[in-house]
Design a protein around this motif. Structure first.
Motif, PDB file in Angstrom:
ATOM      1  N   PRO A   1       0.819  -1.229   0.000  1.00 20.47           N
ATOM      2  CA  PRO A   1       0.000   0.000   0.000  1.00 20.47           C
ATOM      3  C   PRO A   1       0.846   1.270   0.000  1.00 20.47           C
ATOM      4  N   TRP A   2       1.987   1.250   0.677  1.00 23.05           N
ATOM      5  CA  TRP A   2       2.850   2.429   0.697  1.00 23.05           C
ATOM      6  C   TRP A   2       3.406   2.723  -0.683  1.00 23.05           C
ATOM      7  N   MET A   3       3.788   1.671  -1.390  1.00 21.91           N
ATOM      8  CA  MET A   3       4.350   1.869  -2.724  1.00 21.91           C
ATOM      9  C   MET A   3       3.276   2.338  -3.706  1.00 21.91           C
ATOM     10  N   PHE A   4       2.047   1.828  -3.566  1.00 21.19           N
ATOM     11  CA  PHE A   4       0.973   2.292  -4.445  1.00 21.19           C
ATOM     12  C   PHE A   4       0.636   3.754  -4.179  1.00 21.19           C
ATOM     13  N   ARG A   5       0.629   4.148  -2.901  1.00 25.19           N
ATOM     14  CA  ARG A   5       0.385   5.563  -2.576  1.00 25.19           C
ATOM     15  C   ARG A   5       1.492   6.438  -3.144  1.00 25.19           C
ATOM     16  N   SER A   6       2.711   5.993  -3.018  1.00 26.85           N
ATOM     17  CA  SER A   6       3.845   6.742  -3.535  1.00 26.85           C
ATOM     18  C   SER A   6       3.782   6.846  -5.057  1.00 26.85           C
TER      19      SER A   6
ATOM     20  N   ARG B   1       7.497  21.386  -2.555  1.00 23.90           N
ATOM     21  CA  ARG B   1       8.020  20.797  -1.319  1.00 23.90           C
ATOM     22  C   ARG B   1       7.127  19.688  -0.771  1.00 23.90           C
ATOM     23  N   GLU B   2       5.856  19.674  -1.162  1.00 24.85           N
ATOM     24  CA  GLU B   2       4.965  18.616  -0.664  1.00 24.85           C
ATOM     25  C   GLU B   2       5.303  17.251  -1.263  1.00 24.85           C
ATOM     26  N   LEU B   3       6.061  17.228  -2.355  1.00 27.46           N
ATOM     27  CA  LEU B   3       6.492  15.944  -2.916  1.00 27.46           C
ATOM     28  C   LEU B   3       7.579  15.290  -2.072  1.00 27.46           C
ATOM     29  N   LEU B   4       8.190  16.041  -1.175  1.00 27.28           N
ATOM     30  CA  LEU B   4       9.262  15.501  -0.331  1.00 27.28           C
ATOM     31  C   LEU B   4       8.749  14.906   0.974  1.00 27.28           C
ATOM     32  N   HIS B   5       7.488  14.568   1.009  1.00 30.60           N
ATOM     33  CA  HIS B   5       6.913  13.931   2.191  1.00 30.60           C
ATOM     34  C   HIS B   5       7.691  12.643   2.479  1.00 30.60           C
ATOM     35  N   PRO B   6       7.969  12.349   3.743  1.00 38.54           N
ATOM     36  CA  PRO B   6       8.778  11.162   4.070  1.00 38.54           C
ATOM     37  C   PRO B   6       8.205   9.845   3.548  1.00 38.54           C
ATOM     38  N   GLU B   7       6.895   9.761   3.359  1.00 34.93           N
ATOM     39  CA  GLU B   7       6.301   8.511   2.877  1.00 34.93           C
ATOM     40  C   GLU B   7       6.259   8.420   1.353  1.00 34.93           C
ATOM     41  N   ASN B   8       6.805   9.401   0.666  1.00 37.39           N
ATOM     42  CA  ASN B   8       6.847   9.355  -0.799  1.00 37.39           C
ATOM     43  C   ASN B   8       8.127   8.630  -1.216  1.00 37.39           C
ATOM     44  N   TYR B   9       8.125   7.330  -1.016  1.00 39.44           N
ATOM     45  CA  TYR B   9       9.320   6.507  -1.184  1.00 39.44           C
ATOM     46  C   TYR B   9       9.833   6.495  -2.624  1.00 39.44           C
TER      47      TYR B   9
END
Length: 87
Positions: free
Chosen positions: A23-28, A66-74
């Motif tokens: 799910p994290w990778m799909f969100r990213s 800068r919002e693209l640099l969210h820590p969960e945007n792997y």
């Protein structure tokens, strides 16, 4: 001649780890694709800017999201690190 033994992907441990990260990778991936579709110039500028391929310039900083640099945007961080390594 050597024989390589690969880990079995169907083992319960590997499947559990894969199911937790999926799910994290799909969100990213969704964040990256939406950024590329809605604002492609700003997304590419952000990738190049943070991978140190663009000069530090006030005009370019206006395009950086800068919002693209969210820590969960792997995936975005992965692309930045790949660009840092190979260019």
């Amino acid at each position: 001649m050597s024989i390589f033994i690969l880990p079995i992907p169907s083992s319960p441990v590997n499947l559990k780890v894969m199911s937790l990260k999926t799910p994290w990778m799909f969100r990213s991936l969704a964040k990256l694709i939406t950024g590329m579709v809605t604002e492609p110039a700003a997304t590419v500028t952000t990738l190049l800017y943070y991978s140190d391929l663009l000069p530090r310039n006030l005009n370019l900083e206006r395009l950086v999201q800068r919002e693209l640099l969210h820590p969960e945007n792997y995936l975005f961080h992965f692309l930045i690190n790949i660009l840092k390594c190979f260019w």
